[in-house]
Scaffold this motif. Structure first.
Motif, PDB file in Angstrom:
ATOM      1  N   GLU A 291       0.288   5.137   4.763  1.00 40.48           N
ATOM      2  CA  GLU A 291       0.581   3.718   4.515  1.00 40.48           C
ATOM      3  C   GLU A 291      -0.244   3.153   3.359  1.00 40.48           C
ATOM      4  O   GLU A 291       0.266   2.394   2.534  1.00 40.48           O
ATOM      5  CB  GLU A 291       0.310   2.903   5.778  1.00 40.48           C
ATOM      6  N   ILE A 292      -1.537   3.500   3.285  1.00 36.38           N
ATOM      7  CA  ILE A 292      -2.388   2.941   2.226  1.00 36.38           C
ATOM      8  C   ILE A 292      -2.637   3.916   1.097  1.00 36.38           C
ATOM      9  O   ILE A 292      -3.144   3.535   0.039  1.00 36.38           O
ATOM     10  CB  ILE A 292      -3.749   2.464   2.787  1.00 36.38           C
ATOM     11  N   GLY A 293      -2.259   5.171   1.283  1.00 34.32           N
ATOM     12  CA  GLY A 293      -2.503   6.178   0.272  1.00 34.32           C
ATOM     13  C   GLY A 293      -3.887   6.795   0.417  1.00 34.32           C
ATOM     14  O   GLY A 293      -4.637   6.495   1.352  1.00 34.32           O
ATOM     15  N   VAL A 303      -0.870   4.519  -6.046  1.00 33.50           N
ATOM     16  CA  VAL A 303      -1.806   5.150  -5.117  1.00 33.50           C
ATOM     17  C   VAL A 303      -1.375   6.599  -4.908  1.00 33.50           C
ATOM     18  O   VAL A 303      -0.183   6.939  -4.991  1.00 33.50           O
ATOM     19  CB  VAL A 303      -1.874   4.420  -3.756  1.00 33.50           C
ATOM     20  N   LEU A 304      -2.330   7.450  -4.640  1.00 33.09           N
ATOM     21  CA  LEU A 304      -2.049   8.843  -4.329  1.00 33.09           C
ATOM     22  C   LEU A 304      -1.389   8.923  -2.956  1.00 33.09           C
ATOM     23  O   LEU A 304      -1.925   8.414  -1.975  1.00 33.09           O
ATOM     24  CB  LEU A 304      -3.336   9.658  -4.350  1.00 33.09           C
ATOM     25  N   SER A 305      -0.231   9.566  -2.895  1.00 27.77           N
ATOM     26  CA  SER A 305       0.524   9.599  -1.644  1.00 27.77           C
ATOM     27  C   SER A 305       0.184  10.793  -0.776  1.00 27.77           C
ATOM     28  O   SER A 305       0.434  10.788   0.435  1.00 27.77           O
ATOM     29  CB  SER A 305       2.020   9.627  -1.942  1.00 27.77           C
ATOM     30  N   ARG A 306      -0.402  11.819  -1.389  1.00 27.26           N
ATOM     31  CA  ARG A 306      -0.708  13.041  -0.666  1.00 27.26           C
ATOM     32  C   ARG A 306      -1.738  13.826  -1.456  1.00 27.26           C
ATOM     33  O   ARG A 306      -1.800  13.722  -2.690  1.00 27.26           O
ATOM     34  CB  ARG A 306       0.566  13.867  -0.462  1.00 27.26           C
TER      35      ARG A 306
END
Length: 368
Positions: A291-293, A303-306
């Motif tokens: 949700e927040i990255g 934002v970095l997702s993974r």
């Protein structure tokens, strides 16, 4: 232009990535601001060095007025004691097994050493580790104020302090950690109120046992703004020195008060609307949620997702932000503490990026 990106642009030809970049002017402002807060409210400031693990930064905190430092384990305390720090509180319920007992005893010979305790067995073990000089070790009773981590119920503080005194140790007060103040933006004040209530009960319990509470120690960075109850004598924030996205989301700092970020390079852009950075869990840790990255790019909504070990997945938001391969970006961590343990040194500059120094992360790897 975002000042983190401005500083990074000035450094880009002189550094490798990923690297932790510290803006020393922002960091010093954070140090001075917290020291001013403590002075304004008549509190001792004992910053927690687990956030930075750096002797140079600890020296700056003490120079600004800190009464001493807080460490998270015996190894951290040893590193800072060897560097000349002589007033150290290990704010952890240490079990002195293996080599820890003799190490604590040795530390007590050169420093004013305080150690956290929250149970009778540890009191007996610490007293035994100190041999015929248990009165060289000060103990601080840890109580729980709602974080449900370590810490005895506050009403048991007096019994524990009396037991420590009976074994020849020197009980000097109580401490707690309001970790539930990090649950969300609305949780900080309530957690601080829980902290006040727990410490007040613990102080009464100590007094009833005939133990004078010289230190009543509170944390943490998210809740310190509300740690102004008259019962509190000392605060132990750690993250304030650098700050991070979690503290910004909580309202404990502003974006402009974030003093550490990672320089990361775009290394691949084959997937539509996504680029890959050389910043993965080996650099950032695993702090975050879908949700927040898992870290943000300063000055953008991205934002970095993974994260994989060496890869950071960066979806590109709609708009003009489309960094190509080779672009170096300022990655701001959600939680700064896990980042620090991944690197041997900081790259230290200022908001203009004109200076460049390297400071060792001296206590990196000292986990016991």
């Amino acid at each position: 232009m975002n000042r983190l990106q401005k500083a990074l642009d000035a450094l880009v030809d002189r550094i490798d990535t990923p690297s932790p970049i510290v803006l020393v002017d922002v960091m010093q402002e954070n140090i001075d601001r917290m020291q001013g807060f403590a002075a304004q409210h008549g509190l001792d400031l004992r910053p927690h060095v687990k956030t930075h693990k750096c002797v140079e930064i600890g020296r700056r905190q003490v120079k600004a007025g800190a009464v001493g430092i807080t460490a998270g384990n015996v190894g951290e305390a040893e590193v800072f004691a060897a560097a000349g720090f002589d007033d150290i509180f290990i704010a952890y319920p240490v079990w002195p097994a293996g080599t820890k007992g003799p190490r604590i005893r040795k530390l007590s010979e050169t420093t004013r050493l305080r150690v956290g305790v929250d149970n009778f067995a540890a009191i007996d073990a610490l007293a035994g580790a100190m041999g015929d000089e248990p009165d060289r070790l000060e103990v601080v009773i840890e109580v729980d104020c709602g974080a449900r981590r370590s810490g005895a119920p506050p009403e048991f503080a007096g019994e524990l302090a009396a037991a420590a005194r009976n074994r020849g140790l020197v009980p000097v007060g109580v401490f707690t950690y309001p970790g539930h103040g990090s649950a969300g933006p609305g949780s900080r004040k309530g957690a601080a109120e829980d902290q006040d209530a727990a410490l007040t009960t613990a102080v009464r319990s100590l007094s009833a046992a005939g133990v004078s509470p010289l230190v009543v120690s509170a944390g943490s960075t998210p809740t310190v703004e509300f740690a102004t109850n008259s019962v509190i004598t000392e605060i132990r924030p750690g993250e304030y020195v650098f700050n991070d996205l979690n503290n910004a989301r909580l309202g404990a700092c502003t974006q402009d008060q974030i003093a550490l970020f990672l320089a990361g390079t775009v290394v691949s852009d084959w997937v539509p609307d996504q680029v890959m950075l050389d910043v993965g869990t080996k650099a950032l840790g695993r702090e975050g949620t879908p949700e927040i990255g898992y870290g943000g790019i300063a000055g953008t909504a991205a934002v970095l997702s993974r994260l994989n070990e060496y890869h950071g997945f960066l979806p590109l938001p709609a708009g003009d932000f489309c960094p190509g391969v080779g672009t170096v970006l300022p990655v701001v961590p959600n939680h700064v503490c896990p980042v620090v343990v991944n690197f041997e040194e900081y790259i230290v500059t200022d908001s203009t990026g004109t200076s460049l120094e390297r400071w060792r992360v001296d206590a990196r790897g000292f986990l016991n």
